[in-house]
Design a protein around this motif. Structure first.
Motif, short mmCIF file in Angstrom:
data_model
loop_
_atom_site.label_atom_id
_atom_site.label_comp_id
_atom_site.label_asym_id
_atom_site.label_seq_id
_atom_site.Cartn_x
_atom_site.Cartn_y
_atom_site.Cartn_z
N GLN A 142 -5.86 1.81 -3.65
CA GLN A 142 -4.58 1.36 -4.57
C GLN A 142 -3.86 0.57 -3.84
OE1 GLN A 142 -5.57 1.89 -7.94
NE2 GLN A 142 -7.14 2.50 -7.06
N ALA A 143 -3.53 -0.49 -4.35
CA ALA A 143 -2.49 -1.57 -3.76
C ALA A 143 -1.89 -2.56 -4.99
CB ALA A 143 -3.28 -2.14 -2.68
N THR B 83 0.75 -1.38 0.13
CA THR B 83 0.00 -0.18 -0.15
C THR B 83 0.98 1.16 0.15
OG1 THR B 83 0.08 -0.19 2.40
CG2 THR B 83 -1.87 -1.18 1.39
N SER C 292 -7.42 -1.94 -6.63
CA SER C 292 -7.96 -1.39 -5.44
C SER C 292 -8.59 -2.49 -4.54
CB SER C 292 -8.83 -0.30 -5.73
OG SER C 292 -10.00 -0.79 -6.37
N ASN D 56 -6.12 5.60 0.77
CA ASN D 56 -5.86 5.17 -0.82
C ASN D 56 -5.90 3.95 -1.13
OD1 ASN D 56 -4.79 4.93 -3.31
ND2 ASN D 56 -3.15 5.95 -3.15
N SER E 137 -1.95 -1.55 7.72
CA SER E 137 -2.13 -1.37 5.98
C SER E 137 -3.55 -0.79 5.72
CB SER E 137 -1.73 -2.50 5.43
OG SER E 137 -0.43 -2.71 5.57
N ASP F 91 -3.91 2.56 5.67
CA ASP F 91 -3.58 3.23 4.37
C ASP F 91 -4.68 2.88 3.20
OD1 ASP F 91 -0.90 3.51 5.50
OD2 ASP F 91 -0.09 1.69 4.76
N LEU F 92 -5.04 1.99 3.16
CA LEU F 92 -6.24 1.62 2.16
C LEU F 92 -7.39 2.62 2.41
CD1 LEU F 92 -6.02 -2.24 2.14
CD2 LEU F 92 -5.23 -0.58 0.44
#
Length: 198
Positions: A98-99, A49, A131, A96, A89, A92-93
């Motif tokens: 996106q990963a 991430t 995502s 955003n 993590s 983080d998601l």
């Protein structure tokens, strides 16, 4: 030809005939099938991430997550996860979604049996870009996600209930495949989901 080169040559010729734990990896020319196969065989992956935490804010941050796309041999191709908003993590998601998620046959008996280093192209690994989104409660997909994960990760049943766990999935936008010499190959999501891994 040296013994080591001969071993590698023979191994490459017979990749399609070699079993992992219970199934045979598809020929490397069938890239989408290989991707589906590896995702279905793997129980966990490393997900990166974009960190929201100092001192690495804005940098890639990789973490291990248990995954399942369904029973071995009957996967749907969608990596499901069991997450909590308390996890670093996941925070983080929330900022955003996106990963990228990397899964490798190094976690099965395949690569070790063939003498392939985890970094070798012959030890197939897949990188999924996209995502991560929450699976809506009280839907058929939530039932599928729960069965997919709990059947392969029964310990999840006993995880602390006060962590407010939820099911999530990766919405795949790109598939990267490294399973042979010559560099990484890409697969569109359409081709990936159309492929039959077994």
């Amino acid at each position: 030809m040296s013994g080591r080169l001969l071993f590698t040559f023979v191994s490459v010729l017979h990749l399609a005939c070699v079993s992992t734990t219970s199934h045979r990896i598809p020929p490397h020319e069938e890239v989408a099938r290989v991707a589906r196969f590896v995702v279905n065989q793997c129980d966990w992956g490393s997900m990166a991430t974009i960190s929201t935490h100092d001192p690495v804010k804005g940098q890639p941050f990789s973490n291990v997550f248990s995954i399942s796309d369904g029973p071995v041999g009957y996967g749907r191709g969608i990596p499901y996860m069991y997450l909590t908003h308390m996890e670093i993590s996941v925070k983080d998601l929330e900022v955003n979604p996106q990963a990228s998620l990397c899964v490798s046959l190094a976690q099965t008996d395949f690569c070790k049996a063939q003498g392939f280093d985890p970094q070798s192209p012959l030890c197939a690994h897949i990188i999924l870009s996209g995502s991560v989104v929450e699976v809506q409660n009280n839907t058929i997909e939530a039932v599928v996600a729960k069965k997919s994960l709990f059947d392969r990760h029964p310990e999840m049943l006993d995880w602390p209930s006060d962590h407010n766990w939820f099911f999530a999935k990766m919405n795949i936008t790109q598939v990267w495949v490294l399973d042979y010499f010559g560099g990484v190959k890409t697969v569109t999501p359409d081709d990936y989901f159309k492929a039959t891994p077994y």
